[in-house]
Write a protein that holds these residues in place. Structure first.
Motif, short mmCIF file in Angstrom:
data_model
loop_
_atom_site.label_atom_id
_atom_site.label_comp_id
_atom_site.label_asym_id
_atom_site.label_seq_id
_atom_site.Cartn_x
_atom_site.Cartn_y
_atom_site.Cartn_z
N SER A 76 0.80 -1.22 0.00
CA SER A 76 0.00 0.00 0.00
C SER A 76 0.83 1.27 0.00
O SER A 76 0.33 2.34 -0.30
CB SER A 76 -0.91 -0.01 1.22
N VAL A 78 2.70 3.95 -1.32
CA VAL A 78 3.00 4.45 -2.66
C VAL A 78 2.74 5.94 -2.67
O VAL A 78 1.82 6.43 -2.02
CB VAL A 78 2.13 3.72 -3.70
N PRO A 79 3.57 6.67 -3.33
CA PRO A 79 3.26 8.10 -3.45
C PRO A 79 1.98 8.29 -4.25
O PRO A 79 1.81 7.71 -5.32
CB PRO A 79 4.47 8.66 -4.20
N ALA A 80 1.07 9.05 -3.70
CA ALA A 80 -0.20 9.24 -4.39
C ALA A 80 0.00 10.05 -5.66
O ALA A 80 0.94 10.83 -5.78
CB ALA A 80 -1.17 9.97 -3.47
N GLY A 83 -1.98 15.59 -8.00
CA GLY A 83 -3.27 15.86 -8.60
C GLY A 83 -3.79 17.26 -8.38
O GLY A 83 -3.16 18.09 -7.74
N ALA A 85 -6.92 19.97 -7.15
CA ALA A 85 -7.46 20.23 -5.82
C ALA A 85 -8.47 19.16 -5.40
O ALA A 85 -8.47 18.73 -4.27
CB ALA A 85 -8.11 21.59 -5.79
N LEU A 87 -9.79 15.55 -5.00
CA LEU A 87 -8.94 14.41 -4.77
C LEU A 87 -9.34 13.24 -5.64
O LEU A 87 -10.53 13.00 -5.86
CB LEU A 87 -9.06 14.01 -3.29
N ILE A 91 -6.44 5.26 -5.29
CA ILE A 91 -5.09 5.16 -5.84
C ILE A 91 -5.00 3.87 -6.63
O ILE A 91 -5.56 2.85 -6.23
CB ILE A 91 -4.05 5.09 -4.72
N ALA A 125 14.62 12.21 3.20
CA ALA A 125 13.36 12.82 2.80
C ALA A 125 12.96 12.36 1.40
O ALA A 125 11.78 12.27 1.07
CB ALA A 125 13.47 14.34 2.85
N GLY A 126 13.95 12.06 0.59
CA GLY A 126 13.67 11.66 -0.78
C GLY A 126 13.27 10.20 -0.94
O GLY A 126 12.94 9.77 -2.04
N GLN A 128 10.90 7.69 -1.16
CA GLN A 128 9.44 7.67 -1.30
C GLN A 128 8.78 6.56 -0.47
O GLN A 128 7.72 6.75 0.12
CB GLN A 128 9.05 7.47 -2.77
N LEU A 130 9.41 5.38 2.29
CA LEU A 130 9.32 5.61 3.74
C LEU A 130 8.16 6.54 4.12
O LEU A 130 7.97 6.85 5.28
CB LEU A 130 10.63 6.18 4.27
N TRP A 131 7.40 6.98 3.14
CA TRP A 131 6.22 7.77 3.47
C TRP A 131 5.19 6.90 4.17
O TRP A 131 4.35 7.40 4.92
CB TRP A 131 5.61 8.37 2.21
N SER A 132 5.23 5.62 3.89
CA SER A 132 4.26 4.74 4.53
C SER A 132 4.55 4.65 6.02
O SER A 132 5.67 4.35 6.44
CB SER A 132 4.36 3.36 3.89
N LEU A 133 3.54 4.92 6.83
CA LEU A 133 3.72 4.95 8.28
C LEU A 133 4.21 3.61 8.81
O LEU A 133 5.13 3.54 9.61
CB LEU A 133 2.38 5.26 8.95
N GLN B 275 7.95 17.99 4.85
CA GLN B 275 8.67 16.98 5.63
C GLN B 275 8.42 17.17 7.12
O GLN B 275 8.36 16.20 7.87
CB GLN B 275 10.18 17.07 5.37
N ARG B 278 5.56 15.31 8.77
CA ARG B 278 5.57 13.86 8.89
C ARG B 278 5.73 13.40 10.33
O ARG B 278 4.99 12.53 10.79
CB ARG B 278 6.72 13.27 8.05
N ARG B 312 -2.21 15.67 -0.42
CA ARG B 312 -1.31 14.69 -1.04
C ARG B 312 -0.38 14.08 0.01
O ARG B 312 -0.15 12.88 0.03
CB ARG B 312 -0.51 15.37 -2.14
N ARG B 316 -0.28 10.16 0.98
CA ARG B 316 0.98 9.42 0.80
C ARG B 316 1.33 8.62 2.05
O ARG B 316 1.82 7.51 1.98
CB ARG B 316 2.11 10.41 0.57
N MET B 317 1.08 9.23 3.20
CA MET B 317 1.47 8.57 4.44
C MET B 317 0.51 7.48 4.83
O MET B 317 0.90 6.47 5.41
CB MET B 317 1.57 9.60 5.57
#
Lengths: 463, 562
Positions: A76, A78-80, A83, A85, A87, A91, A125-126, A128, A130-133, B275, B278, B312, B316-317
């Motif tokens: 799950s 994944v960078p959304a 897009g 305004a 939503l 995904i 930060a880059g 991607q 790791l955006w998943s909690l 960032q 987060r 967004r 994403r998170m």
């Protein structure tokens, strides 16, 4: 009263029932009306919920989960889609891929070893994925484990960046803050003391002058070599070498030499630290002292014939005697001093047991007996050290109370007091009744008794 | 009468709870949103709200905005001859809101529930209470902003058994709260946030970028021109969100400015700010012990949450998009009104009970023994762990570090770092112990009690002597004490406040003066209009003034839209 009883429930109540019971009772014990009652109720509610959830996990989860997973399936995270305004409705499900924890850790450690915290932050930060909690939390746990195991080289700010990014550096993270400090130190030292040229080493250690840099580099090179007696003895002839090495180690490691990197030879390190320790009579100290004395003796023997050539005196061995004397007297004094320090340390630092307990009384008794038979001088030679030992021991154990006695001047005054007392008593009237030896012996016994009265205490347990 | 107040960084609102549910009051200009801006005119009269906001451009030295960010500090702002602390500026906003409420209700308001960011510190909360006192009301309760928003949202949607996350990005602060509603209980599980992240930071970013692009160094712009630029950029920020690109084109002093930015570039520039969102999100979720899929909704509130990049980031998170936009500007105020209703035990809200958390850890400094047995000082030991449900009372037992120690000093800290040097010190309590006892006999039990109003009490009990010590942390260094509040209240009462009845005229003049600064080509025209309006005002004939005002407003609308 069990939490379930307090909520008026059976012990097998489900989550919904617990919540309903809590909500009903909450109306009677509102947090603003009855803080005490509310806290009890809330604690019971939490306990019941935890119990209920633990039971649910037991029933559904596989018997045990592997602690370390080298790779995680990802579905799950994944960078959304970027897009507008409004939503997007859903995904698109991405193709599942696996996240390689071990590879990620080595990549992080490689990045951190560069020493640039800002670059590390940007790199993290880059990432991607790791955006998943959930993934981030798991990676964080795995990473912390690896950090403790490997202590990868990185400066303090990189470590802080890393811990902050994965939120591992807070008071509730449930790890020992001392261990975290140690980890930070180990990683920093591993990074600072990399095998490198003088300038880069100096820059990492933040040394300014070329002399400091050269010394740091020299010490590091010595410490990295395997221990060999021949080299150690050769270097140790120079009196300043042990101290230079020990100072460098103490300063770089904040007095935690055990955290120095693996590249440093432990035998070598131990030898130099022991040799520089003035608080202890150690084998390396004795050996190096012996080597220095022998060296000087040999030098004297070599130089003596040369001196005798220059000397017009017909008796050829006199310069030789002088040289040998000059060498032997300091060596002998040094040996005496070492023996005395050994005795003092042996006596004052540990709890008096058996032989140790009776050193002072025995010395005093022997001294008094000698004095009684007219041997005042030798008697004093026995009694004076007894006084010194007993008083030192008393001070040592009551240092916090009598801080003033820790001063070297006070000790010197005490030392001088003995001959003065001796002279006064000899010249005065009391000489017939009391010899100075008896007075000093009495003082020594007094200090000895005072120390014995002090009960040994249990170790401190501090949170 | 108890009112609910949202005291925001950029806007403030007021309302109450009555038979129709939560109800907001409009200000003298007929709007719910009152800009949180204070200005003082040449006569020493205080102006609050929209006219003050216009005066940020025409009278930048006599106007101030965004002072909520300074709450809890002793920073003073000079406006004209008078220096104001952030509490006093907030009090002026509160007074203006209260006069609106009193006008609508026809009765005196004496109590209020004020919303504050969930992550506001002890000092910031106390400063907010002081602001209430300075405004002449009793602050019955401070409610956390995301909790207020959740109350408003949850009650409207009748969502029973739902867990949701409130993401509140306001003008100056960022908060996240995880809540659950069941059986009429609104239970906050966790809150986290960043007190220095909000819409204003995105505006600052746009300003920096724009000025770098156009080579407008600090010294080339005066305060008024800077105010103009920011106003335009504020509009551009909104356009950027809705249309994907924005352009500003106007004359600034003697320069003709033309600058454009698209969303892609803005997103790239804003990445460091994104960032920063987060960590609080991650922490709130972890402290609530919830997995993302256990959340039923993610509710976005706060004006700045309208930015597409916010939605967004959240998606994403969490890997999904059950995002709900409630009216982002009003949700908190409506929640504050409900909280006011709860406080006054309104019968219609009898079924609702709210429990909130203390968002930060509170504890003391301790020493620890390392492997060699040496005592290492400077560690933080939490007694009340963050996100404990309040009221909460916890105790821990400590022992002296050294033998023959005569006193134990308990330094009270707030924060999350394991090292006290990175946390905020709240106070200290010194406890005498018997130095003749051994360390193990010299235990001291420390109890921390944090009540529903956010007052922390620290009690210590020496086991051996059974002596008790107490520390009530009501006062923080840098904050006003009771005496100072009384003095400042007297000083504030001496200030002349612009009468509410004349507010519309004042707003019209302020707007015209702002336009005078912004439109070089229409200055003569504007000057003439202003003079004519002033003449009408002097006539003191209400009908004439109203007629003039309408015309004047229309003319200004035409000018501004041109």
């Amino acid at each position: 009263m069990s939490p379930f009883e307090l909520l008026g429930l059976a012990a097998d109540a489900d989550e919904r029932a617990i919540k309903r019971a809590y909500a009903q009772r909450l109306r009677l014990t509102r947090p603003d009306d009855d803080p005490q009652g509310f806290q009890q109720l809330h604690a019971a509610y939490q306990a019941a919920l935890a119990h209920c959830r633990a039971a649910a996990v037991d029933a559904t989860a596989p018997p045990h989960e592997p602690v370390r997973e080298p790779s995680l399936p990802l579905s799950s995270a994944v960078p959304a889609a970027a897009g507008a305004a409004d939503l997007p409705a859903a995904i698109e499900p991405p193709a599942p891929f696996r996240f390689d924890l071990a590879a990620f850790c080595s990549a992080v450690f490689a990045q951190a070893s560069g020493g640039d915290a800002v670059a590390l932050q940007a790199w993290l930060a880059g990432r991607q994925e790791l955006w998943s909690l959930q993934l981030k939390a798991r990676v964080g746990r795995y990473l912390l484990n690896e950090l403790h195991e490997q202590a990868p080289p990185m400066p303090v700010d990189c470590m802080e960046t890393l811990l902050r990014f994965f939120d591992l550096d807070h008071a509730l993270a449930d790890h020992d803050p001392l261990a975290m400090l140690q980890l930070t130190r180990r990683s920093r030292l591993a990074w600072q003391l990399q095998d490198d040229d003088e300038d880069r080493l100096g820059a990492r250690l933040e040394l300014r002058t070329p002399l400091q840099r050269w010394r740091a580099h020299w010490v590091l090179r010595q410490l990295q070599r395997p221990f060999r007696w021949s080299r150690v003895l050769w270097l140790g002839v120079n009196v300043v070498v042990p101290e230079r090495i020990a100072d460098f180690v103490a300063e770089a490691s904040d007095n935690h030499p055990e955290d120095l990197p693996e590249t440093i030879d432990r035998t070598q390190l131990g030898f130099w630290l022991a040799a520089a320790n003035r608080q202890r009579v150690t084998r390396p100290r004795l050996i190096l002292g012996g080597v220095r004395s022998t060296g000087m003796l040999l030098l004297g023997i070599l130089l003596a014939p040369l001196l005798s050539l220059l000397c017009t005196d017909s008796i050829a061995f006199r310069p030789m005697l002088i040289v040998v004397g000059v060498v032997m007297v300091p060596s002998a004094l040094w040996a005496l001093w070492m023996a005395w320090s050994a005795l003092v340390l042996w006596y004052i630092e540990r709890e008096p047991r058996a032989a140790r307990k009776f050193v002072v009384p025995l010395l005093c008794a022997a001294g008094v007996v000698l004095g009684a038979v007219g041997q005042d001088g030798p008697g004093l030679v026995l009694i004076a050290p007894a006084l010194w030992l007993s008083v030192r021991r008393y001070w040592y154990h009551h240092a916090s109370r009598y801080a003033v006695f820790n001063s070297g001047y006070v000790r010197l005054a005490l030392l001088l007091a003995i001959p003065v007392l001796h002279a006064v008593l000899n010249a005065g009237l009391g000489a017939d009744l009391l010899s100075s030896g008896d007075v000093i012996a009495a003082a020594a016994m007094l200090a000895w008794t005072a120390d014995l009265r002090r009960q040994p205490r249990g170790q401190a347990s501090v949170r | 009468m108890i009112v609910g107040i949202d005291l925001g960084t950029t806007h403030s609102l007021i309302g109450c709870y009555d038979e129709t549910g939560p109800r907001l009051f409009a200000n003298a200009l007929g709007e719910f949103l009152t800009p949180s801006v204070v200005s003082v005119d040449e006569a020493g009269q205080v102006i609050v709200g929209q006219p003050a906001r216009d005066r940020l451009v025409s009278h930048p030295q006599r106007s101030v905005a965004s002072f909520k960010r300074w709450m809890g500090t002793s920073r003073e702002t000079r406006l004209g001859t008078h220096g104001f602390r952030p509490e006093e500026l907030s009090a002026l906003i509160l007074r203006s809101l209260l006069s609106d409420a009193e006008a609508a209700l026809g009765e005196k308001v004496d109590e209020a529930v004020i919303s504050v960011p969930a992550y506001f510190s002890d000092a910031q909360r106390k400063a907010t209470r002081a602001a209430g006192e300075l405004a002449g009301i009793r602050v019955e309760r401070l409610i956390n902003e995301p909790t207020a928003a959740a109350l408003a949202y949850g009650l409207r949607e009748q969502s029973d058994g739902a867990r949701f996350l409130v993401f509140d990005l306001g003008g100056g602060t960022f908060d996240v709260s995880v809540l659950e509603m069941f059986e009429g209980v609104v239970e906050v599980h966790a809150s986290a946030g960043d007190n220095f992240l909000g819409g204003e930071d995105f505006l600052d970013l746009l300003e920096q970028t724009c000025r770098a692009d156009l080579k407008l160094a600090d010294d080339t712009l005066d305060a008024s021109q800077r105010g103009q630029l920011r106003r335009r950029l504020e509009v551009a920020k909104r356009t950027l969100g809705s249309e994907g690109h924005a352009r500003i084109e106007f004359a600034l002093g003697d320069r003709q400015l033309d600058w454009r930015i698209d969303e892609e570039r803005f997103n790239r520039l804003a990445d460091p700010l994104v960032q920063r969102m987060r960590a609080p999100l991650e922490r709130a979720m972890r402290d609530a012990r919830l997995k993302p899929e256990q959340l039923d909704e993610i509710v976005l509130v706060g004006g700045a949450s309208r930015m597409p990049l916010v939605a967004r980031t959240v998606s994403r998170m969490f890997g999904r998009l059950p995002l709900r936009h409630v009216n982002p500007d009003q949700a908190i105020a409506l929640g504050a009104c409900i909280a006011a209703g709860l406080k006054s035990r309104d019968q219609r809200l009898d079924e609702i009970i709210l429990t909130d958390v203390c968002p930060y850890s509170l504890g003391t400094e301790v020493a620890r023994r390392d492997e060699q047995g040496r005592a290492v000082t400077g560690f933080f030991e939490p007694v009340i762990q963050r996100n404990s449900t309040v009221p909460v009372s916890r105790e821990e037992t400590f022992w002296p570090v050294h033998e023959r120690q005569q006193q134990v000093q308990l330094d009270v800290y707030q924060g999350e770092s394991p090292l006290v040097e990175k946390n905020i010190k709240l106070g200290e309590l010194t406890v005498d112990i018997d130095p003749t006892l051994s360390i193990t006999e010299n235990a001291v039990t420390v109890r921390f009690t944090y009540d529903i109003n956010g007052v922390l009490q620290v009690e210590a009990r020496v086991h051996a002597s059974d002596r008790r010590y107490e520390l009530l942390l009501e006062q923080n260094p840098g904050l006003l004490d009771a005496q100072q509040i009384r003095e400042r209240l007297a000083a504030l009462n001496d200030l002349k406040i612009h009468p509410r009845g004349k507010h519309e005229n004042l707003a019209m003049l302020a707007r015209a003066e702002r336009l005078y600064e912004e439109h070089l080509d229409a200055r003569d025209q504007l000057q003439e209009w202003i003079a004519r309006f002033r003449t009408a005002l002097e006539s003191q004939d209400e009908a004439v003034i109203r007629e003039h005002r309408r015309e004047f407003g229309r003319a200004l609308d035409t000018l501004e839209s041109a």
